[in-house]
Design a protein around this motif. Structure first.
Motif, mmCIF file in Angstrom:
data_model
loop_
_atom_site.group_PDB
_atom_site.id
_atom_site.type_symbol
_atom_site.label_atom_id
_atom_site.label_comp_id
_atom_site.label_asym_id
_atom_site.label_seq_id
_atom_site.Cartn_x
_atom_site.Cartn_y
_atom_site.Cartn_z
ATOM 1 N N TYR A 35 38.645 44.370 47.648
ATOM 2 C CA TYR A 35 38.651 42.966 47.253
ATOM 3 C C TYR A 35 37.481 42.258 47.918
ATOM 4 O O TYR A 35 37.014 42.654 48.977
ATOM 5 C CB TYR A 35 39.920 42.257 47.739
ATOM 6 C CG TYR A 35 41.217 42.748 47.180
ATOM 7 C CD1 TYR A 35 41.938 43.770 47.799
ATOM 8 C CD2 TYR A 35 41.763 42.159 46.041
ATOM 9 C CE1 TYR A 35 43.156 44.200 47.297
ATOM 10 C CE2 TYR A 35 42.989 42.576 45.533
ATOM 11 C CZ TYR A 35 43.668 43.598 46.171
ATOM 12 O OH TYR A 35 44.876 44.006 45.665
ATOM 13 N N GLN A 37 36.794 38.251 49.325
ATOM 14 C CA GLN A 37 37.509 37.026 49.627
ATOM 15 C C GLN A 37 36.505 35.910 49.820
ATOM 16 O O GLN A 37 35.620 36.008 50.686
ATOM 17 C CB GLN A 37 38.359 37.189 50.899
ATOM 18 C CG GLN A 37 39.138 35.949 51.274
ATOM 19 C CD GLN A 37 39.923 36.118 52.560
ATOM 20 O OE1 GLN A 37 39.771 37.105 53.279
ATOM 21 N NE2 GLN A 37 40.778 35.160 52.853
ATOM 22 N N LEU A 41 38.829 30.720 46.434
ATOM 23 C CA LEU A 41 39.023 31.665 45.327
ATOM 24 C C LEU A 41 40.044 32.739 45.659
ATOM 25 O O LEU A 41 40.427 33.523 44.789
ATOM 26 C CB LEU A 41 37.690 32.335 44.965
ATOM 27 C CG LEU A 41 36.600 31.406 44.435
ATOM 28 C CD1 LEU A 41 35.314 32.190 44.179
ATOM 29 C CD2 LEU A 41 37.048 30.703 43.157
ATOM 30 N N GLY A 42 40.483 32.799 46.879
ATOM 31 C CA GLY A 42 41.438 33.830 47.260
ATOM 32 C C GLY A 42 40.805 35.202 47.255
ATOM 33 O O GLY A 42 39.605 35.360 47.506
ATOM 34 N N LEU A 43 41.596 36.203 46.929
ATOM 35 C CA LEU A 43 41.116 37.584 46.860
ATOM 36 C C LEU A 43 40.914 37.964 45.410
ATOM 37 O O LEU A 43 41.787 37.730 44.570
ATOM 38 C CB LEU A 43 42.133 38.542 47.483
ATOM 39 C CG LEU A 43 42.118 38.694 48.989
ATOM 40 C CD1 LEU A 43 42.621 37.450 49.681
ATOM 41 C CD2 LEU A 43 42.963 39.902 49.399
#
Lengths: 116, 111
Positions: A35, A37, A41-43
């Motif tokens: 991912y 981060q 936007l988060g993951l």
């Protein structure tokens, strides 16, 4: 305890360089994930792998590739790093039983990559 | 497609006060729901998850969450927070083999 380790905590690279981010898990997990981060936007999922030599694209695979030659190791490759790839990169693994979608994901500490 | 919305990007609260971090999801099929916590300079770790059964799920560090199917929500609560709960909290949804995360809520506990 499950342990997921990432090769570097901090990395600084120049535009155009080839960058390797390594991830190793010690619990014989089938599934591994990469991912990125970013604030607000988060993951976001880049790539994941359900088995050795298998890979699946996530939501944002452009500019990245992956390699999984051994079960415990999952590498993320930036073929030609660009400034918009400056981010925190998180690796995760999960058991991968028949109930895969219920699996807990175990995360590494992350690699903060800066591309100048 | 499934998505996750965390309704608050930042939640400041005083120590020993209650807190609720809100999460809504959208999916046309059954999902599994998770809350993860990320302490400063660390990776994510699981707080709790809902798979089936009782809609009230208890997790680590005194946190709990309630699954509400009609409102498609999975809000996280703690009756009394500590300074050490300062962290970023992520709600996540799993339907297939992968997981979708919300943008995160930064909880700051003040003395």
């Amino acid at each position: 305890d499950v342990k997921v380790t990432q090769s570097s905590r901090y990395l600084v690279k120049r535009t155009g360089e080839k960058v390797f981010l390594e991830c190793v898990q010690d619990m014989d997990h089938e599934n591994m994930f990469w991912y990125r981060q970013d604030p607000g936007l988060g993951l976001r999922l880049i790539y994941f792998s359900y088995d050795v030599k298998m890979k699946e694209k996530g939501d944002i695979p452009e500019g990245y590739s992956v390699s999984r030659e051994k079960k415990e190791r999952f590498s993320l490759i930036l073929e030609s790093a660009s400034t918009n790839q400056t981010s925190m990169y998180l690796c995760a693994s999960s058991l991968g039983t028949s109930g895969t979608r219920a699996d807990t994901q175990y995360f590494g500490p992350g690699t903060r990559l800066t591309v100048l | 497609a499934q998505s996750v919305t965390q309704l608050d990007s930042q939640v400041p609260v005083f120590e020993e006060a209650p807190v609720e971090l809100r999460c809504n999801y959208s999916s046309s099929v059954s999902v599994y729901l998770f809350w993860y916590v990320q302490y400063p300079n660390q990776g994510l770790q699981l707080l709790l998850k809902y798979l089936s059964g009782s809609t009230l799920v208890k997790g680590i560090n005194g946190f709990e969450a309630e699954f509400n199917k009609s409102q498609t929500s999975f809000h996280l609560r703690k009756p009394s927070v500590h300074i050490s709960d300062t962290a970023e909290y992520f709600c996540a949804v799993s339907r297939g083999g992968d997981m979708r995360f919300g943008a995160g809520t930064r909880l700051t506990v003040k003395p």
